[in-house]
Write a protein that holds these residues in place. Structure first.
Motif, short mmCIF file in Angstrom:
data_model
loop_
_atom_site.label_atom_id
_atom_site.label_comp_id
_atom_site.label_asym_id
_atom_site.label_seq_id
_atom_site.Cartn_x
_atom_site.Cartn_y
_atom_site.Cartn_z
N LEU A 107 4.43 7.00 -5.72
CA LEU A 107 3.12 6.81 -6.36
C LEU A 107 2.16 6.02 -5.47
CD1 LEU A 107 4.11 6.06 -10.08
CD2 LEU A 107 3.15 8.17 -9.16
N PHE A 108 2.66 5.55 -4.32
CA PHE A 108 1.75 4.94 -3.34
C PHE A 108 1.11 6.00 -2.44
CE2 PHE A 108 3.71 0.54 -3.80
CZ PHE A 108 2.58 0.03 -4.42
N LEU A 139 3.17 -2.86 2.09
CA LEU A 139 3.07 -4.30 1.89
C LEU A 139 2.08 -4.63 0.76
CD1 LEU A 139 2.91 -5.56 5.59
CD2 LEU A 139 4.87 -5.61 4.03
N PRO A 140 2.39 -5.69 -0.02
CA PRO A 140 1.48 -6.10 -1.10
C PRO A 140 0.06 -6.39 -0.60
CG PRO A 140 3.56 -7.31 -1.24
CD PRO A 140 3.61 -6.51 0.03
N GLY A 141 -0.08 -6.87 0.62
CA GLY A 141 -1.41 -7.19 1.15
C GLY A 141 -2.32 -5.98 1.18
N LEU A 187 -3.54 -7.26 -9.31
CA LEU A 187 -4.55 -7.48 -8.27
C LEU A 187 -3.94 -7.98 -6.96
CD1 LEU A 187 -7.45 -9.06 -10.38
CD2 LEU A 187 -7.45 -6.81 -9.27
N SER A 188 -2.89 -8.77 -7.06
CA SER A 188 -2.34 -9.35 -5.82
C SER A 188 -1.22 -8.50 -5.22
CB SER A 188 -1.84 -10.76 -6.06
OG SER A 188 -0.80 -10.72 -7.02
N SER A 189 -0.51 -7.73 -6.06
CA SER A 189 0.64 -6.98 -5.53
C SER A 189 0.50 -5.47 -5.71
CB SER A 189 1.92 -7.44 -6.22
OG SER A 189 2.09 -8.82 -6.03
N ARG A 240 4.18 0.64 -8.37
CA ARG A 240 5.32 -0.11 -7.82
C ARG A 240 6.63 0.23 -8.52
NH1 ARG A 240 4.52 -6.06 -8.42
NH2 ARG A 240 2.54 -5.80 -9.50
N ALA A 241 6.55 0.72 -9.76
CA ALA A 241 7.77 0.98 -10.54
C ALA A 241 8.54 2.19 -10.03
CB ALA A 241 7.40 1.19 -12.01
N CYS A 242 7.89 3.03 -9.29
CA CYS A 242 8.50 4.29 -8.86
C CYS A 242 9.54 4.02 -7.76
CB CYS A 242 7.39 5.21 -8.34
SG CYS A 242 7.99 6.72 -7.57
#
Ligand code: B12
Ligand code: SF4
Ligand code: SF4
Length: 218
Positions: A121-122, A205-207, A186-188, A194-196
């Protein structure tokens, strides 16, 4: 004659990967005379440290990632012998979501966002390269990862119920992001993305997510 391996090799130093290709036909919204379309996305892990060390990120002007994409992918396309098109710069927008489906390497997930065979999903695209030749492409995976995904966690991950099988309730998402509990998204990055399990193996990266979430929620 250009081969897929050449496109991959020229993209790799920029930490870009070929996220799929297709041979366009009528109705694909691609200029006539195009034999093959390649979609490029971040090659993780490593894309974010690379792109944030580039001049566009350091010059302090707006939209550094889009400006970097335009320069780097525009130049790549020229060297390969065709034009580049980008997902930004609209409206109107080039139909990247539809093109991603055409590659056979991305599918509409149970929550409507694209799920990609490598990025999950990213899934996101930095640009497309259009070449005149019809270049051989490997067969796509036989099925979406969702077919064998235990529990399909994306379906119930959004704490605001904003991203579900019914689609994306954008105002509900923004409303949640305005609350204290929205700080994690908002931060991660989006909890659904992220759940996928495919996203988790991608190495983003979270950034990078924080940067895009900031642009999305301003
Ligand atoms: C407008 C737009 C949005 C709008 C509206 C989305 C919507 N409901 O359609 C808003 C601002 C809400 C949005 C949000 C996001 N988007 Co957006 N968005 C676009 C954009 C620029 C244009 C879409 C469009 O209208 N195209 C024109 C029509 C003609 O093309 P199309 O391919 O046929 O469009 C189809 C899609 O819109 C699709 N669609 C249907 N439902 C949904 C739901 C969602 C959530 C999305 C993203 C798409 C989508 O249906 C359309 C018709 O077939 C595209 C880039 C592009 N050029 O396509 C990115 C794009 C679709 N978005 C993308 C991303 C990454 C996001 C964000 C996740 C950004 C982030 N934070 O990192 C957020 C979601 C926030 C979150 N929860 O994390 C990615 C794909 C993501 C994915 N895995 O599916 C794209 C391809 C951009 C890219 N550079 O890769 N987005
Ligand atoms: S969490 Fe599972 S069902 Fe949802 S998009 Fe990822 S692979 Fe598909
Ligand atoms: S960003 Fe957060 S609130 Fe918005 S859809 Fe994703 S999980 Fe839900």
């Amino acid at each position: 004659m250009t081969a897929l391996a050449e496109v991959e090799a020229k993209a790799a130093p920029h930490r870009l990967a070929v996220f799929g290709g297709f041979h366009p036909g009528a109705g694909d919204g691609v200029p006539p005379g195009t034999g093959t379309v390649f979609l490029l996305g971040p090659d993780e892990p490593g894309f974010w440290p690379h792109v944030t060390s580039e001049p566009e990120w350091r010059d302090g002007r707006p939209d550094p990632i889009d400006r970097w994409s335009a320069r780097v992918i525009g130049d790549l396309a020229r060297r390969l012998g065709g034009p580049a098109l980008f997902p930004f710069g609209g409206p109107p927008y080039h139909p990247f979501y539809r093109w991603a489906l055409r590659t056979g390497r991305a599918w509409t997930s149970p929550v409507t966002l694209l799920v990609h065979d490598r990025a999950g999903l990213f899934a996101s695209f930095r640009g497309a390269i259009l070449l005149p030749e019809r270049i051989d492409l490997p067969p796509p995976p036989p099925a979406a990862p969702c077919a064998t995904c235990a529990g399909q966690p994306c379906r119930s991950a959004c704490p605001a119920g904003a991203l579900t099988a019914q689609g994306y309730d954008v105002p509900a998402c923004h409303g949640f992001l305005d609350t204290e509990a929205g700080a994690d998204c908002l931060s991660s990055g989006c909890v659904v993305r992220r759940a996928c399990p495919v996203s988790q193996a991608y190495g983003r990266l979270p950034g990078q997510s924080a940067y895009h979430m900031r642009l999305f929620h301003t």
